[in-house]
Motif scaffolding. Structure first.
Motif, PDB file in Angstrom:
ATOM      1  N   ASN A 227      44.005  47.846  23.465  1.00  0.00           N
ATOM      2  CA  ASN A 227      43.714  49.086  22.746  1.00  0.00           C
ATOM      3  C   ASN A 227      44.920  50.023  22.733  1.00  0.00           C
ATOM      4  N   SER A 230      47.424  48.748  20.239  1.00  0.00           N
ATOM      5  CA  SER A 230      46.953  49.043  18.876  1.00  0.00           C
ATOM      6  C   SER A 230      47.237  50.500  18.510  1.00  0.00           C
ATOM      7  N   ASN A 235      47.913  50.929  14.734  1.00  0.00           N
ATOM      8  CA  ASN A 235      46.768  50.066  14.417  1.00  0.00           C
ATOM      9  C   ASN A 235      47.165  48.798  13.661  1.00  0.00           C
ATOM     10  N   GLN A 256      37.167  45.415  17.571  1.00  0.00           N
ATOM     11  CA  GLN A 256      38.100  46.217  16.777  1.00  0.00           C
ATOM     12  C   GLN A 256      38.488  45.376  15.561  1.00  0.00           C
ATOM     13  N   ASP A 257      38.486  45.987  14.378  1.00  0.00           N
ATOM     14  CA  ASP A 257      38.786  45.239  13.150  1.00  0.00           C
ATOM     15  C   ASP A 257      40.188  44.649  13.171  1.00  0.00           C
TER      16      ASP A 257
END
Length: 866
Positions: A227, A230, A235, A256-257
């Protein structure tokens, strides 16, 4: 990229003498059987290992039985830290070569072959230093990690840099890219004052990253690091590779996409595995795709916050990695980490979680314990180096052998950083392997620490002189040494010291250079220099134990003992298998006195001159020891004597075969049996003069009693060998000169002195004489030699013999006056100066029977009055 075997791929042109290795988990048997053996083949003598405390504690005592080199060929210490000690670094160092190998693999079977592992290598030498900055930074990092290590383990690290020209005077800025070649740069990332995460953010630009691929066996269960990656890199998409049903997956992470999980088994690397078992993914690789540039982090950090840390806090683990920056977009393909993607759902792998949890618990417990930073053993004396931040004032120290069997318990004061204890039992002294502080319930209060055997580890010093000495010892023990190797070794040392003395007295060079020249390593000390050392200081006692004479003699003795045992076994086999009509084919015994091939007479003369130089240098040192005040005969004195006499025996009458035709009248032997007795150019002259001088030493000095049990036992053993060698050599002299008017007296006088100072030969000495004569070309009747030695044992001395303090047993040549009260004696024996007119070794001064002192002869007094 093909898979390679570690350490076998080390450049053959590189010359390494030292290695420093770090690891999380450690397999003693794998290291000794695979790694250590390969390192020794590469010429590495100084081996230093550092491991995680919890992991090393699990293996010490559990898997240390049957080990051959523990405590003697390498040192191993655990490193205290907040979390896991996790770097996997190897630095190989030579005088002008240095190599850094780092990656994901531990020093185990898995880390060195069974697992999927990834390493990077950097190399520099005197000519090409492009990659040197990276290696130097890694070296400084290792020195910081090991700053608290004490004792010989710390000293051995100093040996690395002091014998490597590329690891001194380092001045670099850490965590910066170094250009290795065009479009290829590298930087080092490791947790210290700043975290790997902070360093990564500085070096990998956040705005240009399109995709991140993560290969790791362990993740945060909630995917915390994923995370953070990202968020930091806008992202971007992240592909996190997981091995099905293995490792710690981020199974608690919210979906998460932009983050997907890919099966490791879908990579070409996993599919191409040829072994029958499923290989474990243990590589750690983070690839950042920035379009034109690719950033790859390779090393020990897993995909966890404990490994990377945060913006404000360093990771709890000690970790180390290389960040490379390349323009090669095919790097993953070259690593075979591409393939048709297969998605995978993270799973809770309970077995791996249990193991990791147990390790974490052990690490947490270790934080509140006493830290053993080193334990050194010098005979019965043990020195412990302790860091104690607990409230304990005293503790139980448990001593164990290799198998983890307890030998003894001692209660010691743990308020001091340096603790000395003494082992009373010699059996425990010889079998001691590791120690640990425990409480009365046998719960551990400290880490386990392997005990370093100082006598053996001192000999691994990688100085040039010591490496030369180790190579010589190895050649001697294997039977592959040259006939003149030892002579050349000592002549080289002597010449080197004379060159240094000339350079120093000449006034050239800086003060530092002169200081370095005068601070010789134990391996390069001449016999004279060893005599000059103050035997009372601990440092000089240590140096003397490492002296070349002791190590060379021990190698010689070991070789001939093994050779004799092998011949004895073969003789027994002949007796058991042979009968009156048949006999097995006999393996020919190794000829100990084979003929020596030389090119010409000139070469032979040079060899003889070299032998004479060797004997002359020894004679100078021997006479110096005689005049040294309060000198005690120690291991160095006896080892040098044994080496000299061994070579005299081996050289004498040894046949020489010339490659060119020479005059038939020329004596084609390496060293003549007889000749002038005034010098050292033949066996008789050398033996009488050197043995005579050694008797002078015996008469003027007492034997050293030894500061520890190891030295005491060795001194007793050496005295036995000195006695045998002296009497066997004198028996040969007595037999050679049995027709000479003084020949028998010479041998008798020296023999009586040796027996008086060293004691009688042991019962059954005949077998040792047989072995002694196998190593010489001198052809004599052994029974006559035995008879001569037995007569000496009876100790029937002539009435012409006289014994005096500091002179020993001498022959009375003349009584002055011949009638009336005796005032003076004129004495003789080998050890005094040879007089050509008298054909005898005459003491130039007279012995005063009243004062029991020496004074000038009457002729000398008359000369002085005139």
């Amino acid at each position: 990229m093909s898979e390679l075997k570690l350490f076998r791929e080390v450049p053959k042109s590189a010359d390494f003498h030292s290695v420093v290795m770090t690891t999380f988990s450690f397999d003693f048997h794998h290291f000794e059987s695979q790694v250590l053996r390969e390192l020794k083949r590469k010429g590495v003598t100084n081996v230093n290992l550092f491991a995680d405390t919890a992991m090393l504690d699990k293996n010490i005592g559990f898997s240390t039985g049957h080990l051959k080199s523990l405590s003697t060929s390498y040192s191993i210490n655990s490193i205290p830290c907040l979390g896991a000690f996790h770097p996997k670094i190897t630095i190989l160092a030579g005088e002008n070569d240095v190599l850094l190998l780092q990656g994901s693999g531990n020093i185990t079977n898995g880390g060195h072959g069974k697992n999927h592992e990834l390493f990077t290598v950097f190399y520099a030498n005197k000519e090409d230093q492009t990659q040197l900055a990276i290696i130097q930074e890694a070296w400084l990092y290792l020195r910081k990690l090991t700053a608290n290590i004490e004792g010989i383990s710390s000293e051995k690290l100093d040996w690395v840099s002091s014998n490597c020209n590329l690891l001194t005077d380092i001045n670099i800025k850490p965590h910066q890219f170094s250009e290795i070649e065009t479009n290829f740069s590298a930087a080092l990332l490791y947790n210290e004052e700043t975290s790997i995460w902070q360093q990564l953010k500085e070096l990998v630009p956040s705005g240009s990253i399109k995709n991140i691929k993560v290969f790791s066996p362990f993740y945060d269960e909630k995917g915390t690091l994923l995370n953070r990656l990202s968020a930091q890199y806008n992202n971007c998409t992240i592909d996190a590779y997981l091995q099905p049903n293995r490792g710690i997956h981020p199974f608690k992470m919210e979906e998460q996409d932009e983050i997907r999980f890919v099966s490791w088994e879908s990579t070409n690397r996993a599919k191409e595995t040829t072994v029958k078992y499923q290989r474990k993914l243990h590589s750690k690789l983070f690839c950042f795709d920035a379009g034109e540039n690719q950033y790859c982090l390779i090393g020990s950090p897993n995909a966890t916050i404990a490994a990377f840390g945060t913006e404000t806090k360093r990771g709890s683990n000690d970790e180390f990695a290389v960040l490379i920056k390349v323009s090669d977009k095919q790097i993953l393909k070259e690593l075979k980490l591409t393939g048709e993607v297969e998605l995978l759902t993270p799973t809770e792998n309970i077995d791996d979680q249990v193991v990791e949890k147990e390790i974490e618990n052990d690490q947490t417990k270790n934080r509140g314990k006493i830290k053993l930073l080193g334990v050194d053993q010098d005979g019965k004396n043990i020195t412990l180096f302790v860091q104690n931040k607990t409230n304990l004032k005293s503790s139980i120290l448990a001593l164990y052998d290799n198998w983890g069997q307890e030998l003894e318990r001692l209660t010691v004061d743990v308020t001091k950083p340096k603790i000395r204890i003494e082992i009373k039992n010699s059996l425990k002294e010889n079998t001691l392997a590791f120690v640990q502080f425990v409480d009365s319930e046998n719960e551990s209060l400290s880490n386990k620490q392997v005990v370093n055997k100082l006598h053996e580890l001192w000999n691994t010093n990688p100085s040039l002189e010591n490496r030369r000495l180790m190579k010589l010892g190895s050649l001697i023990e294997s039977g592959n040494g040259g006939v003149f190797d030892v002579v050349e070794f000592y002549n080289t040392i002597q010449s080197s010291r004379k060159h240094i003395e000339k350079k120093t007295s000449g006034g050239s060079g800086s003060d530092n250079e002169k200081k370095e020249d005068n601070e010789s390593s134990p391996a390069s000390l001449t016999y004279e220099e060893a005599i000059d050392l103050n035997k009372e200081t601990i440092e000089h006692q240590k140096i003397l134990k490492q002296h070349s004479s002791i190590r060379i003699w021990d190698s010689i003795e070991k070789y001939f003992k093994e050779l004799a045992n092998a011949e004895e076994d073969e003789d027994m086999d002949d007796e058991e298998e042979g009968d009156a009509t048949t006999s097995r084919t006999r393996t020919e015994k190794k000829e100990r006195t084979f003929s020596i091939p030389l090119n010409s007479v000139k070469v032979l003369e040079r060899r003889r001159a070299s032998i004479e130089k060797f004997l002359t240098n020894y004679s100078i040192g021997l006479n110096k020891s005689i005049t040294e005040k309060d000198h005690q005969i120690g291991l160095v004195d006896m080892a040098m004597f044994l080496i000299v006499m061994k070579h005299l025996i081996q050289f004498t009458d040894r046949k020489v075969v010339f490659k060119v035709t020479v005059d038939n009248n020329y004596e084609s032997v390496l060293y003549p049996l007889s000749g002038k007795l005034t010098g050292l150019r033949n066996f008789s002259g050398a033996t009488l003069n050197l043995l005579g001088a050694f008797v002078n030493l015996l008469c003027n000095s007492s034997f050293d009693s030894g500061h520890d049990e190891y030295t005491q036992k060795k001194l007793i053993h050496y005295q036995v060998l000195v006695r045998r060698t002296s009497l066997f050599s004198l028996a040969i002299i007595g037999e050679i000169y049995h027709d000479h008017e003084n020949g028998s007296n010479w041998a008798n006088l020296l023999a009586f002195n040796v027996i008086d100072k060293c004691g009688d030969l042991e019962i059954g000495f005949e077998k040792h004489l047989t072995e002694f004569l196998k190593n010489t070309s001198i052809n004599l009747d052994q029974n006559r030699l035995i008879e001569k030695i037995q007569n000496w044992q009876i100790k029937t001395k002539s009435h012409d013999y006289f014994s005096a303090a500091n002179l020993g047993i001498c022959k009375v040549v003349k009584r002055i006056p011949q009638e009336g009260p005796l005032k003076f004696l004129k004495l003789s024996r080998p050890g005094f100066e040879y007089n050509e007119n008298d054909k005898d070794f005459i003491l130039s001064q007279l012995y005063n029977c009243t004062t029991h002192k020496l004074q000038p002869s009457l002729q000398e007094l008359k000369k002085n009055k005139k």
